[in-house]
Motif scaffolding. Structure first.
Motif, PDB file in Angstrom:
ATOM      1  N   PHE A 179      40.274  18.311 -21.351  1.00  0.00           N
ATOM      2  CA  PHE A 179      40.166  19.633 -20.730  1.00  0.00           C
ATOM      3  C   PHE A 179      38.704  20.021 -20.528  1.00  0.00           C
ATOM      4  CE2 PHE A 179      39.906  24.318 -21.636  1.00  0.00           C
ATOM      5  CZ  PHE A 179      40.319  24.740 -20.384  1.00  0.00           C
ATOM      6  N   LEU A 180      37.875  19.785 -21.539  1.00  0.00           N
ATOM      7  CA  LEU A 180      36.470  20.163 -21.442  1.00  0.00           C
ATOM      8  C   LEU A 180      35.728  19.323 -20.399  1.00  0.00           C
ATOM      9  CD1 LEU A 180      35.607  20.764 -25.210  1.00  0.00           C
ATOM     10  CD2 LEU A 180      36.072  22.460 -23.437  1.00  0.00           C
ATOM     11  N   VAL A 181      36.065  18.050 -20.296  1.00  0.00           N
ATOM     12  CA  VAL A 181      35.461  17.221 -19.245  1.00  0.00           C
ATOM     13  C   VAL A 181      35.884  17.753 -17.869  1.00  0.00           C
ATOM     14  CG1 VAL A 181      35.381  14.929 -18.188  1.00  0.00           C
ATOM     15  CG2 VAL A 181      35.279  15.152 -20.665  1.00  0.00           C
ATOM     16  N   GLY A 182      37.144  18.180 -17.767  1.00  0.00           N
ATOM     17  CA  GLY A 182      37.649  18.700 -16.505  1.00  0.00           C
ATOM     18  C   GLY A 182      36.916  19.939 -16.037  1.00  0.00           C
ATOM     19  N   ILE A 183      36.654  20.881 -16.957  1.00  0.00           N
ATOM     20  CA  ILE A 183      36.044  22.149 -16.531  1.00  0.00           C
ATOM     21  C   ILE A 183      34.522  22.111 -16.520  1.00  0.00           C
ATOM     22  CG2 ILE A 183      38.016  23.525 -17.293  1.00  0.00           C
ATOM     23  CD1 ILE A 183      36.416  24.266 -19.799  1.00  0.00           C
ATOM     24  N   PHE A 184      33.904  21.184 -17.277  1.00  0.00           N
ATOM     25  CA  PHE A 184      32.439  21.146 -17.326  1.00  0.00           C
ATOM     26  C   PHE A 184      31.817  19.979 -16.555  1.00  0.00           C
ATOM     27  CE2 PHE A 184      33.007  23.672 -21.362  1.00  0.00           C
ATOM     28  CZ  PHE A 184      32.504  24.843 -20.828  1.00  0.00           C
ATOM     29  N   VAL A 185      32.659  19.088 -16.033  1.00  0.00           N
ATOM     30  CA  VAL A 185      32.159  17.970 -15.227  1.00  0.00           C
ATOM     31  C   VAL A 185      32.821  17.972 -13.840  1.00  0.00           C
ATOM     32  CG1 VAL A 185      31.753  15.483 -15.142  1.00  0.00           C
ATOM     33  CG2 VAL A 185      31.782  16.643 -17.340  1.00  0.00           C
TER      34      VAL A 185
ATOM     35  N   GLU B 143      33.038   6.889  -0.705  1.00  0.00           N
ATOM     36  CA  GLU B 143      31.745   6.408  -1.185  1.00  0.00           C
ATOM     37  C   GLU B 143      31.027   7.486  -1.985  1.00  0.00           C
ATOM     38  OE1 GLU B 143      27.565   4.568   0.646  1.00  0.00           O
ATOM     39  OE2 GLU B 143      29.317   4.861   1.931  1.00  0.00           O
ATOM     40  N   ALA B 144      31.187   8.750  -1.539  1.00  0.00           N
ATOM     41  CA  ALA B 144      30.549   9.863  -2.240  1.00  0.00           C
ATOM     42  C   ALA B 144      31.173  10.102  -3.611  1.00  0.00           C
ATOM     43  CB  ALA B 144      30.645  11.137  -1.397  1.00  0.00           C
ATOM     44  N   GLY B 145      32.387   9.568  -3.819  1.00  0.00           N
ATOM     45  CA  GLY B 145      33.040   9.732  -5.113  1.00  0.00           C
ATOM     46  C   GLY B 145      32.326   9.003  -6.224  1.00  0.00           C
ATOM     47  N   HIS B 146      31.583   7.952  -5.879  1.00  0.00           N
ATOM     48  CA  HIS B 146      30.740   7.255  -6.861  1.00  0.00           C
ATOM     49  C   HIS B 146      29.537   8.150  -7.150  1.00  0.00           C
ATOM     50  CE1 HIS B 146      32.658   3.209  -6.697  1.00  0.00           C
ATOM     51  NE2 HIS B 146      33.024   3.632  -5.498  1.00  0.00           N
ATOM     52  N   ARG B 147      29.444   8.687  -8.343  1.00  0.00           N
ATOM     53  CA  ARG B 147      28.386   9.648  -8.632  1.00  0.00           C
ATOM     54  C   ARG B 147      28.077   9.692 -10.121  1.00  0.00           C
ATOM     55  NH1 ARG B 147      33.288  11.947  -8.121  1.00  0.00           N
ATOM     56  NH2 ARG B 147      33.887  13.771  -9.372  1.00  0.00           N
ATOM     57  N   THR B 148      26.959  10.314 -10.449  1.00  0.00           N
ATOM     58  CA  THR B 148      26.575  10.543 -11.833  1.00  0.00           C
ATOM     59  C   THR B 148      26.461  12.041 -12.048  1.00  0.00           C
ATOM     60  OG1 THR B 148      25.359   8.454 -11.967  1.00  0.00           O
ATOM     61  CG2 THR B 148      24.800  10.156 -13.582  1.00  0.00           C
ATOM     62  N   VAL B 149      27.122  12.539 -13.090  1.00  0.00           N
ATOM     63  CA  VAL B 149      27.150  13.978 -13.357  1.00  0.00           C
ATOM     64  C   VAL B 149      26.663  14.231 -14.789  1.00  0.00           C
ATOM     65  CG1 VAL B 149      28.573  16.070 -13.295  1.00  0.00           C
ATOM     66  CG2 VAL B 149      29.191  14.105 -11.874  1.00  0.00           C
ATOM     67  N   PRO B 150      25.761  15.190 -14.990  1.00  0.00           N
ATOM     68  CA  PRO B 150      25.300  15.496 -16.356  1.00  0.00           C
ATOM     69  C   PRO B 150      26.390  16.191 -17.169  1.00  0.00           C
ATOM     70  CG  PRO B 150      24.399  17.074 -14.794  1.00  0.00           C
ATOM     71  CD  PRO B 150      25.084  16.028 -13.977  1.00  0.00           C
ATOM     72  N   ILE B 151      26.352  15.999 -18.468  1.00  0.00           N
ATOM     73  CA  ILE B 151      27.304  16.682 -19.345  1.00  0.00           C
ATOM     74  C   ILE B 151      26.532  17.562 -20.326  1.00  0.00           C
ATOM     75  CG2 ILE B 151      29.105  14.934 -19.119  1.00  0.00           C
ATOM     76  CD1 ILE B 151      28.216  13.665 -21.665  1.00  0.00           C
ATOM     77  N   THR B 152      27.164  18.630 -20.770  1.00  0.00           N
ATOM     78  CA  THR B 152      26.517  19.617 -21.632  1.00  0.00           C
ATOM     79  C   THR B 152      26.415  19.090 -23.067  1.00  0.00           C
ATOM     80  OG1 THR B 152      28.628  20.665 -22.164  1.00  0.00           O
ATOM     81  CG2 THR B 152      27.450  21.482 -20.225  1.00  0.00           C
ATOM     82  N   PRO B 153      25.506  19.649 -23.877  1.00  0.00           N
ATOM     83  CA  PRO B 153      25.359  19.200 -25.262  1.00  0.00           C
ATOM     84  C   PRO B 153      26.644  19.339 -26.078  1.00  0.00           C
ATOM     85  CG  PRO B 153      23.464  20.490 -24.598  1.00  0.00           C
ATOM     86  CD  PRO B 153      24.467  20.619 -23.502  1.00  0.00           C
ATOM     87  N   LYS B 154      27.325  20.470 -25.939  1.00  0.00           N
ATOM     88  CA  LYS B 154      28.559  20.670 -26.718  1.00  0.00           C
ATOM     89  C   LYS B 154      29.654  19.709 -26.279  1.00  0.00           C
ATOM     90  CE  LYS B 154      27.851  25.469 -28.122  1.00  0.00           C
ATOM     91  NZ  LYS B 154      28.384  26.851 -28.125  1.00  0.00           N
TER      92      LYS B 154
END
Length: 408
Positions: free
Chosen positions: A208-214, A254-265
């Protein structure tokens, strides 16, 4: 080629008449086609004459039905190794909508008015504009496949489309759907806080947290691997997804390949989950007890909906007349407010867009596009453009008005 009137009498003595088009196709074979009206016969003769001269005419006697062409089309899709979910959607369009209404029709007998009537019938059956458009596209693809096989010379669906203004239907669909609304389509920040507080440590909390924060798509969440999560750098790489059947494949585009930052928590939650979770043969972050890909429907029914009920993120259950229903004890009945998992992605988008003063990230549109993995900025702006904060220029408007009135 000749157009002539034919008269005859039935066994009961009733007089009948019809217009006959008698001609030879480009292979020299004699063909006859019957019409109730002379104008229809003349129109067919004119078109057939041109097609025969170009060597592309296909007589109705030599063509196949829409149902037969549909089966050929499905075989082509399978031979091209399209995704199972795509072929399943094609099959639904064919079996549930196209074959029942047009299945017995010969391809050569299809006309623009017939396709238009087909669309009108679907809309009359309360099919959405979006679904009708998809079904029509499938019908056009069926005819295009049949063209390549030599079963028909014209694609009447393409002729129908050429008569319409470009983009008109999509604009109509957007008007029908309306803009995404916070509290209706997008969970409000207060609801997200209640949901976070209601989650218990474990797999679904991390999911759930990955879903809402990534902001990953549900298929990307289910296909996420540990090797694509860098907890030290606090970033997540999207390189694959799992479709509704659990098959692993590449992202949508192709745009689906991406890098996304994640929060510390979130990194801390994922670290704890990694230590507690069982290793999956697929290497995925979230899996069943046997290590398989999570089932999308089970996620909603066994985890997402119960979490909303626990957190009080609900809406009333309505009866057929639209009034709230009550249980046997007279208490109002409620259900989970958000049915699917895509609202997590909507929230992430709104969080990226909202002003810092309102608890958001206030990111530029191009950055939001990159983090969501949209194929173009147009997709991002069409979906979420109304959420971007607009400047308050009331004071500047008043000042400019005063200058025009001679008061500046």
């Amino acid at each position: 080629m000749s157009v002539r009137k034919r008269k005859w009498a039935t066994a009961s003595g009733e007089a009948r008449e019809a217009w006959i088009v008698d001609y030879s196709d480009h292979e020299g074979d004699r063909c006859i086609k019957t019409f109730a009206k002379k104008r229809d016969a003349d129109a067919f003769a004119a078109i057939a004459t041109v097609e025969i001269s170009q060597g592309i005419h296909t007589p109705a006697s030599k063509t196949i039905t829409v149902a037969e062409a549909g089966e050929d089309w499905i075989k082509t899709a399978e031979a091209n190794h399209l995704e199972r979910t795509t072929i399943d959607e094609y099959r639904r369009h064919l079996d549930l909508h196209i074959v029942p209404r047009l299945g017995r029709t010969k391809l050569a007998d299809l006309s623009v008015p017939m396709v238009r009537a087909f669309e009108d019938a679907l809309l009359a059956d309360k099919r959405s504009q979006s679904l009708v458009r998809k079904i029509r596209v499938s019908l056009g693809s069926i005819i295009a496949d049949a063209q390549e096989r030599g079963h028909v010379s014209r694609n009447v669906v393409r002729e129908l489309r050429s008569r319409r203004k470009r983009g008109k239907e999509k604009r109509a669909e957007r008007r029908q759907k309306g803009k995404l609304r916070v509290g209706a389509d997008i969970p409000a920040p207060t609801e997200i806080r209640a949901l976070i507080e209601a989650t218990e440590e474990g797999q679904f909390q991390a999911l759930f947290l990955v879903g809402i924060f990534v902001g990953l798509r549900a298929s990307e969440l289910r296909g996420l691997r540990w090797e694509d999560v860098d907890l030290k750098k606090r970033e997540l790489h999207v390189v694959q997804r799992a479709n509704i059947h659990g098959d692993i494949g590449s992202p949508k585009s192709e745009a689906g390949h991406r890098t996304v930052p994640i929060t510390p928590k979130l990194a801390a939650v994922l670290t704890k989950w990694k230590l507690a979770s069982k290793k999956s043969d697929l290497g995925v972050v979230f899996s069943t007890r046997t290590g398989a890909v999570l089932d999308h429907a089970n996620l909603m029914q066994r985890s997402w909906w119960p979490l909303q009920l626990k957190a009080g993120v609900t809406k009333p259950v309505l009866d057929e007349s639209g009034r709230p229903k009550c249980d046997e004890d007279g208490r109002p009945m409620v259900q989970a407010k958000y049915s699917g998992l895509h609202c997590w992605r909507h929230f992430f988008a709104s969080w990226c867009i909202n002003r810092v003063a309102d608890g958001g990230l206030e990111l530029p549109a191009k950055v939001v596009q990159a983090r969501l993995g949209h194929s173009s900025i147009t997709v991002t702006m069409d979906t979420y453009g109304h959420l971007f904060p607009g400047g308050d220029d009331s004071e500047r408007l008043a000042d400019a008005e005063g200058k025009l009135w001679g008061q500046g």
